[in-house]
Scaffold this active site. Structure first.
Site, PDB file in Angstrom:
ATOM      1  N   CYS A   1     -52.824  -8.941 -13.086  1.00  0.00           N
ATOM      2  CA  CYS A   1     -53.044  -7.582 -13.583  1.00  0.00           C
ATOM      3  C   CYS A   1     -52.725  -7.518 -15.075  1.00  0.00           C
ATOM      4  O   CYS A   1     -53.497  -6.971 -15.868  1.00  0.00           O
ATOM      5  CB  CYS A   1     -52.182  -6.610 -12.787  1.00  0.00           C
ATOM      6  SG  CYS A   1     -52.484  -4.882 -13.193  1.00  0.00           S
ATOM      7  N   CYS A   2     -51.575  -8.096 -15.474  1.00  0.00           N
ATOM      8  CA  CYS A   2     -51.216  -8.097 -16.906  1.00  0.00           C
ATOM      9  C   CYS A   2     -52.233  -8.881 -17.723  1.00  0.00           C
ATOM     10  O   CYS A   2     -52.549  -8.502 -18.853  1.00  0.00           O
ATOM     11  CB  CYS A   2     -49.822  -8.692 -17.103  1.00  0.00           C
ATOM     12  SG  CYS A   2     -48.468  -7.566 -16.722  1.00  0.00           S
TER      13      CYS A   2
ATOM     14  N   CYS B   1     -45.122  -9.638 -19.934  1.00  0.00           N
ATOM     15  CA  CYS B   1     -46.510  -9.429 -19.498  1.00  0.00           C
ATOM     16  C   CYS B   1     -47.441 -10.527 -19.989  1.00  0.00           C
ATOM     17  O   CYS B   1     -48.577 -10.631 -19.529  1.00  0.00           O
ATOM     18  CB  CYS B   1     -47.006  -8.075 -19.979  1.00  0.00           C
ATOM     19  SG  CYS B   1     -46.996  -7.915 -21.774  1.00  0.00           S
TER      20      CYS B   1
ATOM     21  N   CYS C   1     -44.823  -0.349 -12.777  1.00  0.00           N
ATOM     22  CA  CYS C   1     -43.941  -1.490 -13.034  1.00  0.00           C
ATOM     23  C   CYS C   1     -42.747  -1.131 -13.911  1.00  0.00           C
ATOM     24  O   CYS C   1     -42.138  -2.003 -14.535  1.00  0.00           O
ATOM     25  CB  CYS C   1     -44.732  -2.606 -13.724  1.00  0.00           C
ATOM     26  SG  CYS C   1     -46.220  -3.070 -12.828  1.00  0.00           S
TER      27      CYS C   1
ATOM     28  N   CYS D   1     -46.183   0.312 -17.965  1.00  0.00           N
ATOM     29  CA  CYS D   1     -47.041   1.000 -16.996  1.00  0.00           C
ATOM     30  C   CYS D   1     -46.190   1.625 -15.882  1.00  0.00           C
ATOM     31  O   CYS D   1     -45.166   1.058 -15.477  1.00  0.00           O
ATOM     32  CB  CYS D   1     -48.005   0.002 -16.369  1.00  0.00           C
ATOM     33  SG  CYS D   1     -49.062  -0.834 -17.553  1.00  0.00           S
TER      34      CYS D   1
HETATM   35  S1  SF4 Z   1     -47.348  -3.811 -16.342  1.00  0.00           S
HETATM   36 FE1  SF4 Z   1     -47.966  -3.603 -14.178  1.00  0.00          FE
HETATM   37  S2  SF4 Z   1     -49.677  -2.148 -14.124  1.00  0.00           S
HETATM   38 FE2  SF4 Z   1     -49.363  -2.782 -16.271  1.00  0.00          FE
HETATM   39  S3  SF4 Z   1     -50.783  -4.426 -16.586  1.00  0.00           S
HETATM   40 FE3  SF4 Z   1     -48.866  -5.407 -15.963  1.00  0.00          FE
HETATM   41  S4  SF4 Z   1     -48.882  -5.547 -13.694  1.00  0.00           S
HETATM   42 FE4  SF4 Z   1     -50.564  -4.170 -14.365  1.00  0.00          FE
END
Ligand code: SF4
Length: 237
Positions: free
Chosen positions: A124-125, A233, A210, A207
């Site tokens: 996701c990151c 991240c 998280c 975010c």
């Molecule tokens: S902090 Fe969490 S929601 Fe944001 S990009 Fe990374 S995994 Fe995704």
């Protein structure tokens, strides 16, 4: 007898060479700026890289934005809209943008919101931060971030100026040496707008899926990916 056998020659064209700056010079510059004001580092970076310099802002505060805009007001500011920011962060971005008249570049991921943050936060990151940042920095020579050594053990030895090998860019962290109280003092002295969540225990704001508030004695970043073996991240390798 003379050996006339030949070895096949690889005629695949070599990839274009990345121009790597003089790393010893960067290390020396970083050392030289250890006890100089952050504005001096910003001025040096702009003098050297001009419009090829970008400020990547997370907008958990606007200390570095303020320093940069007092020093070199035209610098491009990049903000990664991951699609998972708190509403308070998006509101704060608008306040800061209006206050400084930011030259703001908002970059979004190439995908709709999904459940990747739950199933695979690293992926996701990569999709929502690392890849959009690659686009934000494309064609640039250097970037600045508000990373500080006091934020976590993993950041404790961050240099002021270094070479970001993964992106082939110079990276500048003008407030790397600042403590939490340095930041708080600057905000107070310059009457800067404050992110609404920072007054509710969010010492580091990312975010919403998280990020949680931190308790007394915890690292500022202890509330990021809490409960997971993940502390970064991928933007600051
Ligand atoms: S902090 Fe969490 S929601 Fe944001 S990009 Fe990374 S995994 Fe995704």
């Amino acid at each position: 007898m003379r050996d006339v056998t030949t070895t096949p020659v690889d005629i695949t064209p070599a990839p274009p060479a990345i121009e790597v700056p003089d790393l010893a010079e960067l290390a020396e510059i970083s050392r030289r700026f250890e006890h100089r004001p952050a504005s001096a580092i910003v001025a040096w970076a702009y003098d050297r890289y001009g419009d090829d310099l970008v400020l990547a802002a997370s907008f958990q505060d606007c200390v570095l934005v303020d320093i940069v805009y007092r020093t070199v007001p035209d610098v491009e500011v990049a903000f990664l809209d991951t699609q998972y920011h708190f509403a308070e962060t998006l509101w704060y971005v608008e306040q800061v943008k209006a206050r400084y008249g930011l030259n703001l570049n908002v970059i979004r991921p190439d995908r709709a919101p999904d459940d990747l943050w739950h199933n695979d936060p690293d992926a996701c990151c990569r999709a929502r931060k690392v890849e959009p940042m690659r686009r934000a920095l494309e064609g640039k020579a250097a970037w600045m971030s508000g990373l500080r050594r006091a934020e976590s053990a993993a950041r404790a030895s961050a240099p002021l100026v270094s070479y970001d090998v993964s992106r082939g860019l110079v990276k500048v962290n003008p407030i790397a040496t600042w403590s939490d109280s340095d930041v708080a003092g600057y905000v107070k002295d310059h009457d800067l707008p404050v992110h609404p969540l920072s007054e509710r225990g969010y010492d580091s704001i990312g975010c919403w899926p998280c990020t949680r508030p931190v308790g007394a004695g915890e690292d500022a970043r202890a509330g990021r990916w809490a409960g997971l073996d993940k502390t970064e991240c991928g933007l600051h390798l």
